[in-house]
Design an enzyme around this catalytic site. Structure first.
Site, PDB file in Angstrom:
ATOM      1  N   HIS A 242     -11.887 -47.204 -27.682  1.00 57.87           N
ATOM      2  CA  HIS A 242     -12.408 -46.382 -28.775  1.00 57.87           C
ATOM      3  C   HIS A 242     -13.054 -47.193 -29.923  1.00 57.87           C
ATOM      4  O   HIS A 242     -14.236 -47.078 -30.186  1.00 57.87           O
ATOM      5  CB  HIS A 242     -11.269 -45.553 -29.395  1.00 57.87           C
ATOM      6  CG  HIS A 242     -10.494 -44.736 -28.429  1.00 57.87           C
ATOM      7  ND1 HIS A 242     -10.952 -43.574 -27.844  1.00 57.87           N
ATOM      8  CD2 HIS A 242      -9.236 -44.914 -27.937  1.00 57.87           C
ATOM      9  CE1 HIS A 242     -10.019 -43.069 -27.048  1.00 57.87           C
ATOM     10  NE2 HIS A 242      -8.964 -43.865 -27.092  1.00 57.87           N
TER      11      HIS A 242
HETATM   12  O1  RIB Z   1      -7.749 -41.475 -30.805  1.00 57.88           O
HETATM   13  C1  RIB Z   1      -8.068 -42.839 -30.718  1.00 57.88           C
HETATM   14  C2  RIB Z   1      -7.860 -43.520 -32.032  1.00 57.88           C
HETATM   15  O2  RIB Z   1      -6.491 -43.417 -32.410  1.00 57.88           O
HETATM   16  C3  RIB Z   1      -8.152 -45.036 -31.981  1.00 57.88           C
HETATM   17  O3  RIB Z   1      -8.599 -45.462 -33.235  1.00 57.88           O
HETATM   18  C4  RIB Z   1      -6.806 -45.620 -31.688  1.00 57.88           C
HETATM   19  O4  RIB Z   1      -6.675 -46.961 -32.181  1.00 57.88           O
HETATM   20  C5  RIB Z   1      -5.910 -44.713 -32.474  1.00 57.88           C
HETATM   21  O5  RIB Z   1      -5.911 -45.171 -33.828  1.00 57.88           O
END
Ligand code: RIB
Ligand code: CA
Length: 312
Positions: A242
């Site tokens: 992500h």
């Molecule tokens: O949903 C994904 C996000 O939530 C990313 O930033 C992961 O690191 C968590 O913080």
């Protein structure tokens, strides 16, 4: 070419760690500071993890600040089930030696935005938006001084990952997200819609390991751990990486495709709390307030990641 000034606000988290390494391996970016926030794991751990990542990158010069330990008005929800109890489970972790900066992350954000020329600092939130929203509420004068916000959070077509309706970063502090999305600042959003297309397939993870460097080894071991949960949940051939999408956008925006839409955050309904309601088909008269990404050139993304992490 002058480097682009950024502040990374983060809750490491393996994917946050990879994002920070990408930023520190990229001379196009000047990381003015790293501000830790409670999210994936509690604040003492996200702060410690930010120090670990800077040391791994050989960048003990980077200023790291501890920020907010809880959402604006709700109990903290964490994600040890994804990231492990340390937040960086996978490899053996060193005990960081570099010092944490004195002072609160929110004060650092405010002071930096006041000190730097207006419109020259980009905020890169990778976790819940508590620090950012607190800074905006405490010092509204800094809002107009922000160049751009590029954040990881939200979801629309990919729905939620922590509830059926909400993505984790927004769900943890929906009131903070509401403040940020209503701020009027230019916002680029990396939602699950795009991050779910940036999957850590085996060849991609092995490319990190094949770098033969400590950062490459750590990234491979973090992704080995991190992906077990998502592969099980989604039945996919890897986990969505992500947070590095935020930094990759700053370096190569052409890797991404999205749409200017209006995005609002649900803060009342328990059923859909934290949902990012994107007016994708423009069925309301609400003005677009975000570039909401939906696609990424995944091979190009991982090639960039591997190249830059290989430079550390
Ligand atoms: O949903 C994904 C996000 O939530 C990313 O930033 C992961 O690191 C968590 O913080
Ligand atoms: Ca994160």
């Amino acid at each position: 070419m002058t480097a682009r000034k950024i502040i990374i606000d983060t809750d490491p988290g393996q994917d946050d760690a990879v994002a920070v390494l990408l930023a520190l391996g990229s001379p196009e970016l000047e990381v003015l500071g790293i501000t830790a926030v409670a999210g994936n794991v509690p604040l003492p751990l996200t702060t410690k993890n930010a120090l670990i990542v800077c040391e791994l990158a050989g960048r003990t010069d980077v200023k790291v600040f501890a920020g907010c330990e809880a959402p604006l008005s709700r109990k903290l929800v964490t994600a040890e089930h994804v990231h492990g109890k340390t937040g960086l489970d996978g490899p053996q972790l060193p005990t960081p030696k570099m010092a944490l900066q004195d002072g609160h992350a929110v004060d650092f954000i405010i002071e930096t935005l006041r000190a730097e020329p207006a419109g020259t600092v980009t905020l890169c939130p990778l976790g819940p938006l508590t620090n950012i929203a607190t800074a905006f509420s405490r010092a509204p004068d800094i809002i107009s001084r922000v160049q751009e916000i590029v954040l990881m959070g939200g979801a629309y077509f990919q729905v939620g990952n922590i509830t059926p309706a909400a993505e984790f970063n927004i769900y943890v502090d929906p009131e903070a997200a509401d403040i940020v999305f209503k701020s009027g600042i230019r916002i680029v959003v990396m939602p699950l819609d795009v991050t779910h297309k940036a999957l850590t397939t085996r060849p991609r993870v092995e490319a990190f390991r094949a770098l033969g460097t400590e950062p490459g080894r750590m990234v491979a071991e973090w992704t080995d751990f991190f992906e077990r949960f998502d592969k099980e949940k989604y039945g996919s051939e890897g986990a969505p990486l992500h947070d590095p999408c935020v930094i990759a956008y700053l370096l190569k925006p052409e890797l991404f495709e999205g749409r200017e839409v209006n995005v609002m955050v649900e803060t009342n309904s328990e059923l859909t709390l934290g949902m990012t309601v994107a007016d994708w088909w423009r069925v309301t008269d609400r003005a677009p307030n975000a570039l909401f990404m939906g696609d990424v050139n995944a091979d190009g993304f991982f090639a960039l990641l591997t190249d830059r992490i290989g430079r550390l």
